[in-house]
Design a protein around this motif. Structure first.
Motif, mmCIF file in Angstrom:
data_model
loop_
_atom_site.group_PDB
_atom_site.id
_atom_site.type_symbol
_atom_site.label_atom_id
_atom_site.label_comp_id
_atom_site.label_asym_id
_atom_site.label_seq_id
_atom_site.Cartn_x
_atom_site.Cartn_y
_atom_site.Cartn_z
ATOM 1 N N UNK A 1 0.844 -1.194 0.000
ATOM 2 C CA UNK A 1 0.000 0.000 0.000
ATOM 3 C C UNK A 1 0.880 1.244 0.000
ATOM 4 N N UNK A 2 0.595 2.160 -0.901
ATOM 5 C CA UNK A 2 1.377 3.388 -1.001
ATOM 6 C C UNK A 2 0.428 4.546 -1.292
ATOM 7 N N UNK A 3 0.773 5.720 -0.826
ATOM 8 C CA UNK A 3 -0.047 6.904 -1.075
ATOM 9 C C UNK A 3 0.180 7.427 -2.492
ATOM 10 N N UNK A 4 -0.802 8.110 -3.040
ATOM 11 C CA UNK A 4 -0.618 8.731 -4.364
ATOM 12 C C UNK A 4 0.627 9.619 -4.365
ATOM 13 N N UNK A 5 1.388 9.514 -5.439
ATOM 14 C CA UNK A 5 2.640 10.243 -5.545
ATOM 15 C C UNK A 5 3.837 9.495 -5.001
ATOM 16 N N UNK A 6 3.591 8.391 -4.335
ATOM 17 C CA UNK A 6 4.667 7.608 -3.756
ATOM 18 C C UNK A 6 5.342 6.685 -4.746
ATOM 19 N N UNK A 7 6.275 5.888 -4.223
ATOM 20 C CA UNK A 7 7.066 4.985 -5.060
ATOM 21 C C UNK A 7 7.084 3.579 -4.466
ATOM 22 N N UNK A 8 7.252 2.622 -5.343
ATOM 23 C CA UNK A 8 7.465 1.233 -4.955
ATOM 24 C C UNK A 8 8.447 0.613 -5.933
ATOM 25 N N UNK A 9 9.173 -0.385 -5.463
ATOM 26 C CA UNK A 9 10.068 -1.143 -6.336
ATOM 27 C C UNK A 9 9.696 -2.607 -6.261
ATOM 28 N N UNK A 10 9.232 -3.138 -7.363
ATOM 29 C CA UNK A 10 8.894 -4.552 -7.439
ATOM 30 C C UNK A 10 10.116 -5.345 -7.884
ATOM 31 N N UNK A 11 10.227 -6.541 -7.352
ATOM 32 C CA UNK A 11 11.291 -7.456 -7.742
ATOM 33 C C UNK A 11 10.690 -8.778 -8.186
ATOM 34 N N UNK A 12 11.371 -9.425 -9.098
ATOM 35 C CA UNK A 12 10.958 -10.752 -9.551
ATOM 36 C C UNK A 12 12.211 -11.618 -9.608
ATOM 37 N N UNK A 13 12.245 -12.635 -8.775
ATOM 38 C CA UNK A 13 13.369 -13.567 -8.742
ATOM 39 C C UNK A 13 13.015 -14.803 -9.559
ATOM 40 N N UNK B 1 23.075 -11.405 -13.118
ATOM 41 C CA UNK B 1 23.860 -12.079 -12.086
ATOM 42 C C UNK B 1 22.983 -12.541 -10.931
ATOM 43 N N UNK B 2 21.877 -11.832 -10.726
ATOM 44 C CA UNK B 2 20.958 -12.177 -9.637
ATOM 45 C C UNK B 2 19.687 -12.848 -10.137
ATOM 46 N N UNK B 3 19.629 -13.114 -11.445
ATOM 47 C CA UNK B 3 18.422 -13.733 -12.029
ATOM 48 C C UNK B 3 17.165 -12.979 -11.627
ATOM 49 N N UNK B 4 17.233 -11.663 -11.720
ATOM 50 C CA UNK B 4 16.128 -10.852 -11.240
ATOM 51 C C UNK B 4 15.805 -9.710 -12.202
ATOM 52 N N UNK B 5 14.530 -9.351 -12.186
ATOM 53 C CA UNK B 5 14.059 -8.188 -12.933
ATOM 54 C C UNK B 5 13.313 -7.302 -11.944
ATOM 55 N N UNK B 6 13.383 -5.997 -12.192
ATOM 56 C CA UNK B 6 12.829 -5.030 -11.259
ATOM 57 C C UNK B 6 11.907 -4.063 -11.986
ATOM 58 N N UNK B 7 10.984 -3.488 -11.229
ATOM 59 C CA UNK B 7 10.145 -2.424 -11.756
ATOM 60 C C UNK B 7 10.098 -1.317 -10.719
ATOM 61 N N UNK B 8 10.764 -0.211 -11.022
ATOM 62 C CA UNK B 8 10.720 0.962 -10.158
ATOM 63 C C UNK B 8 9.534 1.807 -10.589
#
Length: 120
Positions: free
Chosen positions: A11-23, A74-81
């Motif tokens: 949960x984040x407020x409008x205007x905020x940020x989150x970073x999703x990760x996928x391993x 190297x970390x077998x990961x993708x991110x979404x900022x």
């Protein structure tokens, strides 16, 4: 066994940020095109962003300038900022992989999804 495990939603407020990760595991990550999709209640699943094996990226128009996709082989990961989040960004976000062999045989995989809620 192939696995795509998303994390970072919440949960984040409008205007905020989150970073999703996928391993990712169970396949050669560096040979996979990776994407993020999302699905809001009552709506169809839609593409958010993609990153190719080469590292080139593409975005849905409504996410350009706000979202950034990246990968770390190297970390077998993708991110979404995700920055400047809006209530309409509320959805379940899914990680998607398309593994591509040298002979161009393609296999697609989905993660289980992570909930992102943008609300005050």
């Amino acid at each position: 066994q192939v696995q795509l495990v998303e994390s970072g939603g919440g949960l984040v407020q409008p205007g905020g940020s989150l970073r999703l990760s996928c391993a990712a595991s169970g396949f050669t990550f560096s040979r996979a095109a990776m994407s993020w999709y999302r699905q809001a209640p009552g709506k169809e699943r839609e593409a958010v962003a993609a990153i190719a094996i080469s590292g080139s990226t593409s975005y849905a128009d409504s996410m350009k300038g706000r979202f950034t996709i990246s990968r770390d082989n190297a970390k077998n990961s993708v991110y979404l900022q995700m920055n400047s989040l809006k209530p309409e960004d509320t959805a379940v976000y899914y990680c998607h992989a398309v593994h591509i062999t040298w002979s161009d045989y393609r296999t697609a995989y989905w993660g289980q999804g992570t909930q992102v809620t943008v609300s005050s």
